[in-house]
Design a protein around this motif. Structure first.
Motif, PDB file in Angstrom:
ATOM      1  N   MET A 290       0.829  -1.209   0.000  1.00  0.00           N
ATOM      2  CA  MET A 290       0.000   0.000   0.000  1.00  0.00           C
ATOM      3  C   MET A 290       0.867   1.264   0.000  1.00  0.00           C
ATOM      4  SD  MET A 290      -3.101   0.874   2.642  1.00  0.00           S
ATOM      5  CE  MET A 290      -3.879  -0.704   2.263  1.00  0.00           C
ATOM      6  N   ARG A 291       1.924   1.241   0.814  1.00  0.00           N
ATOM      7  CA  ARG A 291       2.826   2.392   0.846  1.00  0.00           C
ATOM      8  C   ARG A 291       3.525   2.582  -0.493  1.00  0.00           C
ATOM      9  NH1 ARG A 291       4.254   0.147   5.999  1.00  0.00           N
ATOM     10  NH2 ARG A 291       6.195  -0.647   5.106  1.00  0.00           N
ATOM     11  N   LYS A 292       3.901   1.474  -1.132  1.00  0.00           N
ATOM     12  CA  LYS A 292       4.558   1.562  -2.438  1.00  0.00           C
ATOM     13  C   LYS A 292       3.625   2.201  -3.462  1.00  0.00           C
ATOM     14  CE  LYS A 292       7.708  -2.362  -1.846  1.00  0.00           C
ATOM     15  NZ  LYS A 292       8.085  -3.714  -2.328  1.00  0.00           N
ATOM     16  N   ALA A 293       2.343   1.878  -3.411  1.00  0.00           N
ATOM     17  CA  ALA A 293       1.384   2.453  -4.347  1.00  0.00           C
ATOM     18  C   ALA A 293       1.269   3.957  -4.145  1.00  0.00           C
ATOM     19  CB  ALA A 293       0.021   1.787  -4.164  1.00  0.00           C
ATOM     20  N   ILE A 294       1.231   4.393  -2.894  1.00  0.00           N
ATOM     21  CA  ILE A 294       1.119   5.824  -2.599  1.00  0.00           C
ATOM     22  C   ILE A 294       2.354   6.565  -3.075  1.00  0.00           C
ATOM     23  CG2 ILE A 294       1.023   7.503  -0.720  1.00  0.00           C
ATOM     24  CD1 ILE A 294      -0.728   5.517   0.806  1.00  0.00           C
ATOM     25  N   VAL A 295       3.534   6.017  -2.782  1.00  0.00           N
ATOM     26  CA  VAL A 295       4.781   6.654  -3.193  1.00  0.00           C
ATOM     27  C   VAL A 295       4.863   6.755  -4.711  1.00  0.00           C
ATOM     28  CG1 VAL A 295       7.291   6.408  -3.235  1.00  0.00           C
ATOM     29  CG2 VAL A 295       6.040   5.966  -1.123  1.00  0.00           C
ATOM     30  N   ALA A 296       4.408   5.716  -5.408  1.00  0.00           N
ATOM     31  CA  ALA A 296       4.495   5.686  -6.864  1.00  0.00           C
ATOM     32  C   ALA A 296       3.641   6.769  -7.511  1.00  0.00           C
ATOM     33  CB  ALA A 296       4.071   4.316  -7.388  1.00  0.00           C
ATOM     34  N   MET A 297       2.624   7.241  -6.833  1.00  0.00           N
ATOM     35  CA  MET A 297       1.716   8.235  -7.406  1.00  0.00           C
ATOM     36  C   MET A 297       2.166   9.672  -7.173  1.00  0.00           C
ATOM     37  SD  MET A 297      -2.040   6.638  -6.627  1.00  0.00           S
ATOM     38  CE  MET A 297      -2.799   7.859  -7.708  1.00  0.00           C
ATOM     39  N   VAL A 298       3.195   9.855  -6.356  1.00  0.00           N
ATOM     40  CA  VAL A 298       3.623  11.208  -5.988  1.00  0.00           C
ATOM     41  C   VAL A 298       4.802  11.638  -6.847  1.00  0.00           C
ATOM     42  CG1 VAL A 298       4.538  12.655  -4.138  1.00  0.00           C
ATOM     43  CG2 VAL A 298       2.793  10.927  -3.633  1.00  0.00           C
ATOM     44  N   SER A 299       4.661  12.787  -7.500  1.00  0.00           N
ATOM     45  CA  SER A 299       5.735  13.373  -8.300  1.00  0.00           C
ATOM     46  C   SER A 299       6.375  14.506  -7.503  1.00  0.00           C
ATOM     47  CB  SER A 299       5.186  13.907  -9.629  1.00  0.00           C
ATOM     48  OG  SER A 299       6.155  14.678 -10.299  1.00  0.00           O
ATOM     49  N   LEU A 300       7.592  14.285  -7.045  1.00  0.00           N
ATOM     50  CA  LEU A 300       8.255  15.301  -6.229  1.00  0.00           C
ATOM     51  C   LEU A 300       8.512  16.607  -6.974  1.00  0.00           C
ATOM     52  CD1 LEU A 300      10.768  13.315  -4.008  1.00  0.00           C
ATOM     53  CD2 LEU A 300       8.346  13.779  -3.690  1.00  0.00           C
ATOM     54  N   PRO A 301       8.916  16.565  -8.269  1.00  0.00           N
ATOM     55  CA  PRO A 301       9.092  17.842  -8.977  1.00  0.00           C
ATOM     56  C   PRO A 301       7.820  18.685  -8.996  1.00  0.00           C
ATOM     57  CG  PRO A 301      10.159  16.076 -10.187  1.00  0.00           C
ATOM     58  CD  PRO A 301       9.375  15.423  -9.087  1.00  0.00           C
ATOM     59  N   GLU A 302       6.664  18.032  -9.095  1.00  0.00           N
ATOM     60  CA  GLU A 302       5.405  18.784  -9.083  1.00  0.00           C
ATOM     61  C   GLU A 302       5.087  19.304  -7.689  1.00  0.00           C
ATOM     62  OE1 GLU A 302       2.065  16.990 -11.049  1.00  0.00           O
ATOM     63  OE2 GLU A 302       3.372  15.844 -12.385  1.00  0.00           O
ATOM     64  N   ILE A 303       5.512  18.578  -6.662  1.00  0.00           N
ATOM     65  CA  ILE A 303       5.256  19.011  -5.282  1.00  0.00           C
ATOM     66  C   ILE A 303       5.937  20.341  -5.003  1.00  0.00           C
ATOM     67  CG2 ILE A 303       5.823  18.528  -2.867  1.00  0.00           C
ATOM     68  CD1 ILE A 303       3.474  16.937  -3.726  1.00  0.00           C
ATOM     69  N   VAL A 304       7.175  20.516  -5.479  1.00  0.00           N
ATOM     70  CA  VAL A 304       7.956  21.715  -5.144  1.00  0.00           C
ATOM     71  C   VAL A 304       7.974  22.739  -6.271  1.00  0.00           C
ATOM     72  CG1 VAL A 304       9.420  20.386  -3.599  1.00  0.00           C
ATOM     73  CG2 VAL A 304      10.118  20.702  -5.974  1.00  0.00           C
ATOM     74  N   SER A 305       7.239  22.496  -7.340  1.00  0.00           N
ATOM     75  CA  SER A 305       7.285  23.401  -8.485  1.00  0.00           C
ATOM     76  C   SER A 305       6.492  24.676  -8.231  1.00  0.00           C
ATOM     77  CB  SER A 305       6.723  22.704  -9.727  1.00  0.00           C
ATOM     78  OG  SER A 305       5.339  22.437  -9.552  1.00  0.00           O
ATOM     79  N   GLY A 306       6.641  25.643  -9.133  1.00  0.00           N
ATOM     80  CA  GLY A 306       5.864  26.871  -9.055  1.00  0.00           C
ATOM     81  C   GLY A 306       6.312  27.787  -7.948  1.00  0.00           C
ATOM     82  N   ASN A 307       5.340  28.399  -7.280  1.00  0.00           N
ATOM     83  CA  ASN A 307       5.655  29.441  -6.303  1.00  0.00           C
ATOM     84  C   ASN A 307       5.603  28.947  -4.874  1.00  0.00           C
ATOM     85  OD1 ASN A 307       2.952  28.982  -6.068  1.00  0.00           O
ATOM     86  ND2 ASN A 307       2.327  31.128  -6.152  1.00  0.00           N
ATOM     87  N   VAL A 308       5.672  27.634  -4.660  1.00  0.00           N
ATOM     88  CA  VAL A 308       5.621  27.128  -3.292  1.00  0.00           C
ATOM     89  C   VAL A 308       6.781  27.657  -2.479  1.00  0.00           C
ATOM     90  CG1 VAL A 308       5.782  25.073  -1.849  1.00  0.00           C
ATOM     91  CG2 VAL A 308       4.345  25.052  -3.870  1.00  0.00           C
ATOM     92  N   SER A 309       8.023  27.513  -3.012  1.00  0.00           N
ATOM     93  CA  SER A 309       9.202  27.913  -2.254  1.00  0.00           C
ATOM     94  C   SER A 309       9.229  29.415  -1.988  1.00  0.00           C
ATOM     95  CB  SER A 309      10.473  27.502  -2.987  1.00  0.00           C
ATOM     96  OG  SER A 309      10.529  28.091  -4.277  1.00  0.00           O
ATOM     97  N   SER A 310       8.647  30.211  -2.886  1.00  0.00           N
ATOM     98  CA  SER A 310       8.677  31.659  -2.706  1.00  0.00           C
ATOM     99  C   SER A 310       7.746  32.119  -1.592  1.00  0.00           C
ATOM    100  CB  SER A 310       8.283  32.356  -4.016  1.00  0.00           C
ATOM    101  OG  SER A 310       6.944  32.044  -4.368  1.00  0.00           O
ATOM    102  N   ASN A 311       6.836  31.235  -1.161  1.00  0.00           N
ATOM    103  CA  ASN A 311       5.881  31.606  -0.125  1.00  0.00           C
ATOM    104  C   ASN A 311       6.162  30.918   1.204  1.00  0.00           C
ATOM    105  OD1 ASN A 311       4.392  33.237  -1.875  1.00  0.00           O
ATOM    106  ND2 ASN A 311       3.216  31.507  -2.633  1.00  0.00           N
ATOM    107  N   ILE A 312       7.365  30.377   1.370  1.00  0.00           N
ATOM    108  CA  ILE A 312       7.683  29.674   2.603  1.00  0.00           C
ATOM    109  C   ILE A 312       7.595  30.603   3.799  1.00  0.00           C
ATOM    110  CG2 ILE A 312       9.548  28.527   3.867  1.00  0.00           C
ATOM    111  CD1 ILE A 312      10.416  27.266   1.322  1.00  0.00           C
ATOM    112  N   ASP A 313       8.242  31.707   3.707  1.00  0.00           N
ATOM    113  CA  ASP A 313       8.250  32.651   4.819  1.00  0.00           C
ATOM    114  C   ASP A 313       8.498  34.035   4.249  1.00  0.00           C
ATOM    115  OD1 ASP A 313       8.606  34.195   7.057  1.00  0.00           O
ATOM    116  OD2 ASP A 313       9.883  32.767   8.100  1.00  0.00           O
ATOM    117  N   SER A 314       7.491  34.873   4.312  1.00  0.00           N
ATOM    118  CA  SER A 314       7.620  36.204   3.724  1.00  0.00           C
ATOM    119  C   SER A 314       8.705  37.028   4.394  1.00  0.00           C
ATOM    120  CB  SER A 314       6.274  36.948   3.835  1.00  0.00           C
ATOM    121  OG  SER A 314       5.883  37.053   5.195  1.00  0.00           O
ATOM    122  N   LYS A 315       9.113  36.654   5.614  1.00  0.00           N
ATOM    123  CA  LYS A 315      10.145  37.385   6.332  1.00  0.00           C
ATOM    124  C   LYS A 315      11.541  36.886   5.983  1.00  0.00           C
ATOM    125  CE  LYS A 315       8.268  36.234  10.176  1.00  0.00           C
ATOM    126  NZ  LYS A 315       8.030  36.050  11.627  1.00  0.00           N
TER     127      LYS A 315
END
Length: 233
Positions: A1-26
């Motif tokens: 079950m864990r292998k199935a969940i891991v296989a469905m997650v794309s890490l590049p998509e997780i961190v793509s876009g403006n996520v990192s820019s909104n980590i901490d406005s300070k």
């Protein structure tokens, strides 16, 4: 079950876009980068390489009696502040691509998150770890079955034995690092956790400043340890 969940997650998509820019406005010098391993990149064994094998998620889930009549229902618990809602939204979108998985989002406060994690009241829950010293043991020791930081109740007798062996006085440094490599392989193969990313901090430091660790041990630098180097005439 864990292998199935891991296989469905794309890490590049997780961190793509403006996520990192909104980590901490300070703090505009903080960012995140994908990391598919349990250990931070600078502590991973050099000989380990990322590998990819094709995975049919439905086949894996069917082995656990999951089907269209009895889908896998999971509750994803995450902190409702910062970048975590964005990360959770992307995870839910990825996992929901299979008709055999149903995800319930549970956004909570930081205190509620800690309470649920301590009680084991979760299916999938946001978690993170920051070490006080740059050594694999600072991360791997939390996987010992008797560790108070083992919030997922993970118990593997082989991992416990390897961790105990690494503490013996007659173990050399190369032997200890080899033991850590074996432990890391086990937890990566078993998908004990779902690693997503690690934080990076950038610092601008003048050439005449000393007293800080390089590479940095933690995200902070103690001001009482800093001093200026005097230029020789």
């Amino acid at each position: 079950m864990r292998k199935a969940i891991v296989a469905m997650v794309s890490l590049p998509e997780i961190v793509s876009g403006n996520v990192s820019s909104n980590i901490d406005s300070k703090n505009s010098f903080e960012s995140i980068r994908a990391n598919p391993k349990f250990l931070p990149r600078n502590l991973q064994a050099q000989e380990q390489e990322d590998s990819w094998t094709p995975t049919v998620v439905e086949q894996l889930l069917s082995q656990t009696d999951v089907n269209s009549r009895q889908p896998l229902r999971l509750r994803l618990t995450y902190e409702q502040q910062g970048i975590h809602p964005q990360i959770a939204e992307r995870l839910i979108r990825m996992l929901s691509q299979s008709d055999l998985i149903q995800i319930q989002a549970e956004a909570v406060t930081r205190q509620q998150l800690l309470e649920r994690r301590a009680k084991g009241d979760f299916d999938l829950i946001q978690s993170g770890w920051c070490a006080d010293y740059p050594d694999p043991s600072a991360f791997l020791n939390i996987l010992h079955s008797q560790s108070t930081n083992n919030k997922m109740a993970y118990h593997d007798e082989k991992v416990d034995a390897l961790l105990q062996q690494s503490l013996q006085a007659d173990v050399t440094e190369p032997q200890r690092l080899q033991l850590y490599t074996e432990i890391e392989k086990i937890i990566n193969q078993e998908q004990v956790v779902l690693p997503l990313f690690q934080y990076y901090h950038r610092y601008w430091i003048k050439p005449d400043l000393s007293g800080y660790a390089s590479p940095a041990v933690s995200s902070g630098i103690a001001s009482q340890d800093l001093y200026r180097k005097v230029s020789q005439p």
